[in-house]
Scaffold this motif. Structure first.
Motif, PDB file in Angstrom:
ATOM      1  N   MET A   1       0.837  -1.079  -0.251  1.00 24.55           N
ATOM      2  CA  MET A   1      -0.224  -0.124  -0.029  1.00 24.55           C
ATOM      3  C   MET A   1       0.870   1.377   0.012  1.00 24.55           C
ATOM      4  O   MET A   1       0.638   2.410  -0.856  1.00 24.55           O
ATOM      5  N   GLU A   2       1.745   1.737   0.752  1.00 25.59           N
ATOM      6  CA  GLU A   2       3.017   2.472   1.529  1.00 25.59           C
ATOM      7  C   GLU A   2       3.748   2.315  -0.355  1.00 25.59           C
ATOM      8  O   GLU A   2       3.351   3.922  -1.285  1.00 25.59           O
ATOM      9  N   ALA A   3       4.076   1.733  -1.468  1.00 29.04           N
ATOM     10  CA  ALA A   3       4.312   1.840  -2.016  1.00 29.04           C
ATOM     11  C   ALA A   3       3.411   2.568  -3.516  1.00 29.04           C
ATOM     12  O   ALA A   3       3.693   2.699  -4.280  1.00 29.04           O
ATOM     13  N   MET A   4       1.896   1.821  -3.256  1.00 33.85           N
ATOM     14  CA  MET A   4       0.738   2.059  -4.240  1.00 33.85           C
ATOM     15  C   MET A   4       1.383   3.493  -4.409  1.00 33.85           C
ATOM     16  O   MET A   4       1.037   4.013  -4.923  1.00 33.85           O
ATOM     17  N   ALA A   5       0.364   4.032  -2.693  1.00 31.69           N
ATOM     18  CA  ALA A   5       0.837   5.767  -2.770  1.00 31.69           C
ATOM     19  C   ALA A   5       1.597   6.532  -2.773  1.00 31.69           C
ATOM     20  O   ALA A   5       1.581   7.659  -3.880  1.00 31.69           O
ATOM     21  N   ALA A   6       2.876   6.003  -3.122  1.00 32.75           N
ATOM     22  CA  ALA A   6       4.211   6.414  -3.372  1.00 32.75           C
ATOM     23  C   ALA A   6       4.765   6.636  -5.008  1.00 32.75           C
ATOM     24  O   ALA A   6       4.549   7.935  -5.943  1.00 32.75           O
ATOM     25  N   ALA A   7       3.795   5.340  -5.503  1.00 36.53           N
ATOM     26  CA  ALA A   7       3.620   5.161  -7.063  1.00 36.53           C
ATOM     27  C   ALA A   7       2.865   5.970  -7.315  1.00 36.53           C
ATOM     28  O   ALA A   7       2.426   6.975  -8.517  1.00 36.53           O
ATOM     29  N   ASN A   8       1.455   6.699  -6.915  1.00 35.53           N
ATOM     30  CA  ASN A   8       0.391   7.598  -7.702  1.00 35.53           C
ATOM     31  C   ASN A   8       1.442   8.913  -7.494  1.00 35.53           C
ATOM     32  O   ASN A   8       0.675   9.739  -7.824  1.00 35.53           O
ATOM     33  N   ALA A   9       2.078   8.828  -6.098  1.00 30.79           N
ATOM     34  CA  ALA A   9       2.120  10.397  -6.585  1.00 30.79           C
ATOM     35  C   ALA A   9       3.487  10.646  -7.611  1.00 30.79           C
ATOM     36  O   ALA A   9       4.130  11.735  -7.801  1.00 30.79           O
ATOM     37  N   GLN A  10       4.560   9.495  -7.353  1.00 27.46           N
ATOM     38  CA  GLN A  10       4.679   9.975  -8.352  1.00 27.46           C
ATOM     39  C   GLN A  10       4.218  10.211 -10.120  1.00 27.46           C
ATOM     40  O   GLN A  10       4.341  11.417 -10.421  1.00 27.46           O
ATOM     41  N   GLN A 371       5.294 -12.562  -1.463  1.00 25.30           N
ATOM     42  CA  GLN A 371       4.588 -12.225  -0.594  1.00 25.30           C
ATOM     43  C   GLN A 371       5.302 -10.712   0.134  1.00 25.30           C
ATOM     44  O   GLN A 371       5.227  -9.985   1.306  1.00 25.30           O
ATOM     45  N   TYR A 372       6.190 -11.764  -0.111  1.00 27.25           N
ATOM     46  CA  TYR A 372       7.586 -10.986   1.197  1.00 27.25           C
ATOM     47  C   TYR A 372       9.048  -9.999   0.219  1.00 27.25           C
ATOM     48  O   TYR A 372       9.016  -9.157   0.247  1.00 27.25           O
ATOM     49  N   VAL A 373       9.236 -10.548  -0.861  1.00 24.11           N
ATOM     50  CA  VAL A 373      10.736 -10.047  -1.385  1.00 24.11           C
ATOM     51  C   VAL A 373      10.307  -8.525  -2.301  1.00 24.11           C
ATOM     52  O   VAL A 373      10.779  -8.340  -2.021  1.00 24.11           O
ATOM     53  N   ILE A 374       9.284  -9.313  -3.246  1.00 25.66           N
ATOM     54  CA  ILE A 374       9.293  -7.968  -4.653  1.00 25.66           C
ATOM     55  C   ILE A 374       8.657  -6.884  -3.462  1.00 25.66           C
ATOM     56  O   ILE A 374       8.888  -5.775  -3.530  1.00 25.66           O
ATOM     57  N   PRO A 375       7.646  -7.108  -2.442  1.00 22.99           N
ATOM     58  CA  PRO A 375       7.047  -5.676  -1.551  1.00 22.99           C
ATOM     59  C   PRO A 375       8.456  -5.244  -0.520  1.00 22.99           C
ATOM     60  O   PRO A 375       8.149  -3.963  -0.349  1.00 22.99           O
ATOM     61  N   ALA A 376       8.863  -5.663   0.529  1.00 20.29           N
ATOM     62  CA  ALA A 376      10.289  -5.049   0.407  1.00 20.29           C
ATOM     63  C   ALA A 376      10.748  -4.599   0.151  1.00 20.29           C
ATOM     64  O   ALA A 376      10.983  -3.478   0.616  1.00 20.29           O
TER      65      ALA A 376
END
Length: 433
Positions: A1-10, A371-376
């Motif tokens: 979710m945090e990465a999604m928000a950062a991508a939206n901001a970009q 589930q773990y590596v890519i989101p991290a």
């Protein structure tokens, strides 16, 4: 979710920059007669910028655009990272298709075959079947399995060569069937336990099962690749973190209820890999319609998902080899990609129907990556990118509660543990054989 928000901001910031450049180009082509007075000029310069800043400061990290994991990987990873991402997704989808291709024929074989070949009660979990046991006349169980696999491939395989769209009502029907099957199995198991007919007497702990537990749990809970499509349409995202927490809690409660009723209702040595088949017995379910519904439940639900996953895998292959401005020849696009999508999982299912191993391997290796590596790595790199783009004081409104970098390291360590335990399980199992 945090990465999604950062991508939206970009993405939002790039659109603002593009809009600003277009305005600058328009203003540079204006004639001298259109030049404003100094006072109007200052207001014209300041007002749009300040208003944009006010709007962007409030909504910069709002999740309004659906940014899939592949797009986030292309934004925050380098070329090697993007290729590794698609490799992980492809391996996972291959594992998914192999599991589905094995589960449907296996369920059909178990329901229609028995030791004597004429048992109308279906599956007898007390009997230990071998693939070489007879099913119908001279046909062995493994022959019946492969016949069902061939029919499954002929019926659902062609969908891989086309696009699957408008599956809304099909997915709703499948979800309803899942809920009905879950409820029936839990209730039947509780009734059987309540009537003191439970056969299970599990030990307090059995650490031999820990080796394969990690991969199965990862496979059961892995839905990270679907979260962008689920979260983006939510209108108000103020409580989306709590919503997801409750969602995962509900899933865990159902899994726990289903698992604990199973281990007390059935003996551990008689539990089948496909749990629904345990209810295809006359002594467990007296009503024939319910027996066949639960015994054939995987056939209905998995068959609807197989074409969708196959098309998704085919499209990921296309994306992995796609080059800017290039198109594929018709043979490559319509024949080669669907063929390399369909053939490998069917071959795996032809060689084995050991669902426990297939689920454990798929979950531990490809599932752990998703589930773990890519989101991290996504959240770690998106934080660095956000700081470089917007400054060190910028706060992502959807940032994770586990925002310390040590949590990223912990997730990667946990992923390595899953990988290690399942690898040990495979090695030790082969050694015992």
């Amino acid at each position: 979710m945090e990465a999604m928000a950062a991508a939206n901001a970009q993405l939002r910031w790039k659109r603002m920059e593009t809009h600003k450049e277009e305005e600058d180009e328009d203003s540079s082509t204006a004639s001298d007669s259109d030049i404003l007075t100094q006072d109007n000029y200052e207001r014209a310069e300041k007002r749009p910028i300040l208003s944009v800043q006010r709007r962007s400061s409030a909504n910069l990290f709002e999740i309004t655009d659906r940014v899939e994991m592949g797009q986030m990987a292309s934004m925050f990873f380098n070329k090697v990272g993007v290729n590794l991402f698609y490799f992980c997704i492809i391996i996972y989808l291959y594992g998914d298709l192999a599991i589905y291709a094995a589960a449907v024929p296996f369920s059909l074989m178990q329901v229609t075959c028995s030791v004597s070949g004429n048992d109308s009660c279906g599956v007898d979990t007390d009997a230990k079947y071998n693939d070489t046991d007879l099913c119908w006349g001279p046909l062995r169980r493994v022959d019946a399995y492969r016949i069902y696999l061939a029919v499954f491939t002929l019926l659902l395989g062609p969908f891989t060569f086309f696009n699957v769209q408008k599956t809304k009502y099909l997915q709703i029907l499948t979800s309803l069937m899942r809920w009905v099957a879950f409820a029936i199995m839990i209730v039947l198991a509780l009734v059987r336990i309540g009537n003191r007919q439970g056969e299970g007497h599990p030990p307090l702990a059995n650490f031999l099962g820990v080796r394969n537990l990690f991969g199965v749990c990862v496979y059961s809970f892995m839905c990270q690749h679907s979260l962008p499509s689920l979260i983006t349409p939510i209108s108000s995202k103020r409580h989306v973190t709590r919503l997801l927490f409750l969602d995962y809690g509900l899933i865990l409660a159902f899994y726990g209820l289903l698992s604990f009723t199973a281990i007390f209702c059935f003996r551990g040595d008689s539990l089948m890999d496909m749990y629904t088949l345990n209810f295809a017995r006359c002594d467990v379910v007296s009503l024939a319609a319910v027996r066949f519904f639960l015994g054939l439940f995987p056939v209905f639900t998995i068959s609807t998902n197989f074409p969708i996953i196959a098309v998704t895998l085919r499209n990921n292959w296309k994306t992995l080899f796609h080059r800017e401005g290039g198109t594929y020849p018709w043979v490559v696009d319509r024949v080669v990609f669907p063929t390399i999508t369909l053939v490998p999982p069917i071959l795996v299912a032809f060689c084995t129907h050991d669902l426990e191993s297939l689920v454990g391997i798929t979950g531990a290796y490809a599932g752990t990556g998703i589930q773990y590596v890519i989101p991290a790595f996504l959240v770690y790199l998106c934080r660095k990118d956000t700081q470089l783009t917007f400054g060190y004081g910028t706060i992502n409104k959807h940032r994770s509660p586990f925002r310390h970098t040590l949590w990223v390291a912990f997730v990667l360590l946990w992923a390595f543990s899953c990988f290690f335990f399942v690898t040990a399980n495979i090695v030790l199992s082969e050694t015992q054989l």
